[in-house]
Design a protein around this motif. Sequence first.
Motif, short mmCIF file in Angstrom:
data_model
loop_
_atom_site.label_atom_id
_atom_site.label_comp_id
_atom_site.label_asym_id
_atom_site.label_seq_id
_atom_site.Cartn_x
_atom_site.Cartn_y
_atom_site.Cartn_z
N CYS A 78 9.75 45.24 16.12
CA CYS A 78 11.05 44.75 15.65
C CYS A 78 11.11 44.69 14.13
O CYS A 78 11.92 43.95 13.56
CB CYS A 78 11.39 43.40 16.25
N GLN A 79 10.23 45.45 13.48
CA GLN A 79 10.11 45.47 12.02
C GLN A 79 9.88 44.08 11.43
O GLN A 79 10.16 43.85 10.25
CB GLN A 79 11.34 46.12 11.38
N GLY A 80 9.37 43.17 12.26
CA GLY A 80 9.02 41.84 11.78
C GLY A 80 10.18 40.89 11.63
O GLY A 80 10.01 39.77 11.13
N TYR A 81 11.37 41.29 12.10
CA TYR A 81 12.55 40.44 11.93
C TYR A 81 12.76 39.47 13.09
O TYR A 81 13.51 38.52 12.95
CB TYR A 81 13.80 41.31 11.77
N ILE A 108 11.45 47.36 26.66
CA ILE A 108 11.34 45.96 27.06
C ILE A 108 12.42 45.10 26.42
O ILE A 108 13.00 44.21 27.06
CB ILE A 108 9.94 45.41 26.71
N CYS A 109 12.71 45.35 25.15
CA CYS A 109 13.66 44.50 24.43
C CYS A 109 14.54 45.34 23.52
O CYS A 109 14.38 45.33 22.29
CB CYS A 109 12.91 43.43 23.63
N PHE A 110 15.44 46.09 24.14
CA PHE A 110 16.31 46.99 23.40
C PHE A 110 17.15 46.28 22.33
O PHE A 110 17.24 46.77 21.20
CB PHE A 110 17.22 47.75 24.38
N PRO A 111 17.77 45.12 22.61
CA PRO A 111 18.59 44.46 21.58
C PRO A 111 17.80 44.12 20.32
O PRO A 111 18.27 44.33 19.20
CB PRO A 111 19.11 43.20 22.28
N CYS A 112 16.58 43.59 20.50
CA CYS A 112 15.76 43.23 19.34
C CYS A 112 15.31 44.48 18.58
O CYS A 112 15.20 44.46 17.35
CB CYS A 112 14.54 42.43 19.79
N ALA A 113 15.07 45.56 19.32
CA ALA A 113 14.63 46.80 18.68
C ALA A 113 15.69 47.37 17.75
O ALA A 113 15.42 47.70 16.59
CB ALA A 113 14.25 47.81 19.75
N ILE A 114 16.92 47.47 18.26
CA ILE A 114 17.97 48.06 17.42
C ILE A 114 18.38 47.10 16.32
O ILE A 114 18.71 47.52 15.20
CB ILE A 114 19.19 48.48 18.28
N SER A 115 18.34 45.80 16.57
CA SER A 115 18.65 44.83 15.52
C SER A 115 17.62 44.89 14.40
O SER A 115 17.97 44.80 13.21
CB SER A 115 18.71 43.41 16.10
N GLY A 116 16.35 45.06 14.77
CA GLY A 116 15.30 45.18 13.76
C GLY A 116 15.49 46.41 12.90
O GLY A 116 15.32 46.36 11.67
N THR A 117 15.85 47.53 13.54
CA THR A 117 16.10 48.76 12.78
C THR A 117 17.27 48.59 11.83
O THR A 117 17.22 49.02 10.67
CB THR A 117 16.39 49.93 13.74
N ARG A 118 18.32 47.96 12.31
CA ARG A 118 19.52 47.78 11.47
C ARG A 118 19.22 46.88 10.27
O ARG A 118 19.62 47.18 9.14
CB ARG A 118 20.64 47.17 12.32
N MET A 119 18.52 45.78 10.48
CA MET A 119 18.20 44.88 9.36
C MET A 119 17.24 45.54 8.38
O MET A 119 17.32 45.32 7.16
CB MET A 119 17.64 43.57 9.90
N TYR A 120 16.32 46.35 8.91
CA TYR A 120 15.40 47.09 8.02
C TYR A 120 16.19 48.04 7.13
O TYR A 120 15.92 48.15 5.92
CB TYR A 120 14.38 47.85 8.85
N PHE A 180 29.69 42.79 26.73
CA PHE A 180 30.04 42.70 25.31
C PHE A 180 28.80 42.87 24.44
O PHE A 180 28.84 43.53 23.40
CB PHE A 180 30.72 41.36 25.02
N SER A 181 27.68 42.28 24.87
CA SER A 181 26.43 42.42 24.11
C SER A 181 25.95 43.86 24.10
O SER A 181 25.49 44.37 23.07
CB SER A 181 25.35 41.50 24.70
N LEU A 182 26.05 44.54 25.25
CA LEU A 182 25.65 45.95 25.32
C LEU A 182 26.52 46.82 24.41
O LEU A 182 26.02 47.72 23.73
CB LEU A 182 25.72 46.45 26.76
N LEU A 183 27.81 46.56 24.41
CA LEU A 183 28.70 47.31 23.52
C LEU A 183 28.39 47.02 22.06
O LEU A 183 28.49 47.91 21.21
CB LEU A 183 30.16 46.95 23.84
N THR A 184 28.01 45.79 21.76
CA THR A 184 27.63 45.45 20.39
C THR A 184 26.38 46.22 19.97
O THR A 184 26.31 46.76 18.85
CB THR A 184 27.37 43.93 20.27
N SER A 189 23.82 50.82 17.07
CA SER A 189 23.07 52.08 17.10
C SER A 189 23.84 53.19 16.41
O SER A 189 23.28 53.94 15.60
CB SER A 189 22.78 52.48 18.55
N VAL A 190 25.12 53.30 16.71
CA VAL A 190 25.93 54.37 16.12
C VAL A 190 26.10 54.14 14.62
O VAL A 190 26.09 55.09 13.84
CB VAL A 190 27.29 54.46 16.82
#
Length: 218
Positions: A78-81, A108-120, A180-184, A189-190
Amino acid sequence: IFFNCFPKEQKTKKMCLCNSDPVQDDPRANFQREWETGMVCAPCCHPLACLCSLPLPCMSCYLRHKALEGDYDKYKCCQGYVCSCITEKCCCCTKCCPCVWSTAETCICFPCAISGTRMYMMDERQIKSDACDNRIIRCANILQCCACICNIIACIASFFCLPHCCNELVCLLQVVATLFSLLTMCCMSVQVCVEIDRHPTATSYGPNTDYVISQQPK
């Protein structure tokens, strides 16, 4: 929810449901760059990425690979975030096979993965928080909290012969919150994909390189 998301000149107006202000002591509040597209408009900018982001979690792996510019020495869970006190203890394992860990993290944790990438991306490229993005993310969080609270209440009330229709309402709220969370996550991602397509690296933003940083804020 999406009121006042499109006109940029009106982004400073208040919204009755979710506040758009950055969080207190937000290290990204003074960044100068803006996202190439906001989350609400992102699916229209790259429809194919939008279709692939939900059914194919590997999209998150691809985005992490592009965000790191292929340098997996920079990889962290999660890039440490997210839960840094725990993910930091996994560093010794992730250094051995970061590609495998990145895949596992996404599955395992798709929301945390994409959130980590976005914050990075925001820290690496000094991209400031978008007001409409803040509203969407906060609305998703509020819906998840409401669904969780209602589930707890329903469990407690079941001992007192709660009407069956109330359980159905709780299930409906849970479905709405999940969708709504999945759409977020899809919009996140996009948004990242469009940014990477137009600016593959942190130094590819043209002649104005004053905003490139060498260290992420803590």
